[in-house]
Scaffold this active site. Structure first.
Site, PDB file in Angstrom:
ATOM      1  N   SER A 112       0.819  -1.210   0.000  1.00 41.68           N
ATOM      2  CA  SER A 112       0.000   0.000   0.000  1.00 41.68           C
ATOM      3  C   SER A 112       0.855   1.263   0.000  1.00 41.68           C
ATOM      4  CB  SER A 112      -0.962  -0.044   1.191  1.00 41.68           C
ATOM      5  OG  SER A 112      -1.928   0.964   1.120  1.00 41.68           O
ATOM      6  N   ASP A 254      -2.342   6.025  -3.617  1.00 40.39           N
ATOM      7  CA  ASP A 254      -1.256   5.348  -2.918  1.00 40.39           C
ATOM      8  C   ASP A 254      -0.708   4.239  -3.814  1.00 40.39           C
ATOM      9  OD1 ASP A 254      -3.375   3.572  -2.756  1.00 40.39           O
ATOM     10  OD2 ASP A 254      -2.963   2.978  -0.698  1.00 40.39           O
ATOM     11  N   ASP A 256      -0.968   1.018  -4.174  1.00 39.99           N
ATOM     12  CA  ASP A 256      -1.813   0.007  -4.817  1.00 39.99           C
ATOM     13  C   ASP A 256      -3.148   0.560  -5.278  1.00 39.99           C
ATOM     14  OD1 ASP A 256      -2.811   0.309  -2.207  1.00 39.99           O
ATOM     15  OD2 ASP A 256      -3.464  -1.767  -2.089  1.00 39.99           O
ATOM     16  N   ASP A 258      -5.777   1.697  -3.890  1.00 38.59           N
ATOM     17  CA  ASP A 258      -7.064   1.410  -3.262  1.00 38.59           C
ATOM     18  C   ASP A 258      -7.583   2.600  -2.467  1.00 38.59           C
ATOM     19  OD1 ASP A 258      -5.373   1.293  -1.061  1.00 38.59           O
ATOM     20  OD2 ASP A 258      -6.260  -0.544  -0.242  1.00 38.59           O
TER      21      ASP A 258
END
EC number: 5.4.2.10
Length: 468
Positions: A112, A254, A256, A258
């Site tokens: 992340s 960020d 990833d 998400d």
């Protein structure tokens, strides 16, 4: 038949001290995340996930991603599972494709917002949701060498196949465009900070497909620079670009993708609380918000809560972590929920934090109303002064047991008594980093500064010197 977990892979079991945190298993590559350990994780995921259908694996752009994905693939195929690797993709692509393809589950290789030298593994079940604590516990038991239903040492005939299926990401791109009903953003000046990460797989592409006038920062995958001085944790590059280019909004993701934070044309931050208020207000106006309910976490601002209540709404709070938001939304049939940090979950769009989808929703909702993001932000709420300080506490036992530190606990009670109903104190041990998070929120900014400093100093002084 249940067998004891007697080294089914020829790798010593039970030696790694690892558990699921607030967002999967996460740690430093080469320390916790070694090839042997990751192979075990893959194997035990293969034991716990349902037997039918392939297991999907996606990854962000970290340099260690290929190693982690390969070791997971080895473990899963050793457990007899069929593996489809997706390559570079945002985390929400994995649960979305699980549901679309009827897969047995999926794993996302990402840490992340953590630095490039970290990596992690998020595990999703056949329903596209993150694994329940009970199933996470089974995987942890397997990693400790306990019996959970092991099928024995893999043989040539029992190993599953693995296939590279990068083309499947097109389904996710199509779903993003469908989520806004292909509304146009022709000529709208927008800046995207793709963070050298997973958002580079499709973020600019979908905004360009809607006609936006794009400026893209950090727009190529770069495993050594992901999250470094950019993205949703470092907004200054985006702020400079938005102001210099005269854009009316900017979005930062960020590693990833998400989660997402936005800036208006003046560089003001639009965080997850503002997104929930604005998107929730739109749903409320269209009578598409059951029980007028939004779900947020204990980190959400008190100003947001009171403004939402003034609109006749209900704000339900959960512990930190999008899995807690997800569970509360399912239980209460809520349409929208999320975290101040920018994880936003929509029941209409798969109940998974999706930064790119959230950015598309915000952009098209603003454009459809004929407003800039700043004009819409002015219609939202005035946040209470809030300050978050991260205190480094490497010792896990002391960090997780901070409540037993009497001087710190007494200071928390004193702060709560001093601020009364016009303030909040939140002290929380991070589940993914060696940090104790101290958050103070109050109508009086001086009180925020005073109590934040007091509690942070006490935590640093006592937790790192044996208070617990």
């Amino acid at each position: 038949m249940v067998f004891a977990a007697l080294d089914p892979l020829g790798v010593p079991l039970g030696t790694a001290q690892a558990s699921f945190g607030t967002d999967g298993i996460r740690g430093r590559v080469g320390t916790l995340l070694t090839p042997a350990f990751i192979l075990q994780v893959g194997y035990w995921c293969g034991q716990v996930l349902p037997d039918q259908g392939p297991v999907l694996i996606g990854m962000d752009s970290r340099s260690s991603g290929a190693m982690v994905a390969s070791a997971l693939t080895a473990g899963l195929t050793a457990a007899g599972r069929e593996v489809w690797t997706l390559g570079l993709c945002p985390t929400p692509a994995v649960p979305g494709l699980i549901r679309k393809l009827g897969a047995a589950g999926g794993l996302m290789v990402s840490a992340s917002h953590n630095p490039p030298e970290d990596n992690g593994i998020k595990v999703f079940g056949a329903d596209g949701a993150k694994l329940s604590p009970a199933k996470q516990g089974l995987i942890e038991a397997g990693l400790r060498g306990e019996a959970i239903g092991d099928k024995g040492r893999p043989t040539i005939t029992s190993c599953g196949p693995a296939y590279q299926r990068n083309e499947l990401l097109s389904h996710y791109r199509d779903a993003l465009l469908a989520s806004v009903l292909h509304q146009r953003l022709d000529g709208v000046p927008i800046v995207l900070d793709l963070c050298w990460g997973a958002a580079t797989a499709c973020g600019a592409e979908v905004f360009a497909a809607l006609g936006a006038d794009l400026t893209v920062l950090h727009g190529e995958p770069d495993g050594r620079r992901i999250n470094v001085g950019c993205g949703s944790t470092q907004l200054e590059p985006l702020r400079r670009a938005v102001i210099e280019r005269g854009a009316i909004m900017g979005f930062a993701f960020d590693g990833d993708a998400d989660r997402m934070l936005a800036l208006d044309g003046h560089g003001r931050v639009v965080d997850g609380d503002h997104v929930l208020y604005l998107w929730g207000s739109d749903l409320q106006d269209r009578q598409a918000l059951p029980q007028q309910r939004l779900v947020a976490t204990v980190m959400s601002n008190l100003g947001f809560e009171r403004a939402w209540q003034q609109r006749g709404g209900v704000l339900e709070r959960t512990p930190v972590g999008d899995q807690h938001v997800y569970a509360a939304m399912v239980e209460s049939n809520a349409a929208l929920g999320g975290e101040q940090s920018g994880h936003i979950l929509s029941a209409a769009h798969g109940l998974c934090g999706d930064g790119v989808l959230t950015a598309l929703q915000l952009a098209t909702l603003c454009h459809g109303r004929g407003l800039s993001l700043g004009e819409w932000l002015d219609q939202s709420f005035q946040a209470f002064p809030q300050k978050l300080v991260n205190v480094r506490v490497p010792d896990l036992e002391r960090r997780m047991g901070w409540q037993h530190c009497e001087p710190l606990q007494e200071a928390v009670l004193a702060a709560e008594a001093a601020m009364g109903e016009d303030g909040r104190v939140l002290v929380r041990a991070s589940g993914t980093e060696p940090l104790l998070r101290v958050m103070i929120e109050a109508a009086d900014s001086a009180a925020v500064e005073f109590w934040t400093a007091q509690l942070a100093d006490l935590a640093e002084q006592h937790l790192n010197r044996g208070c617990v």
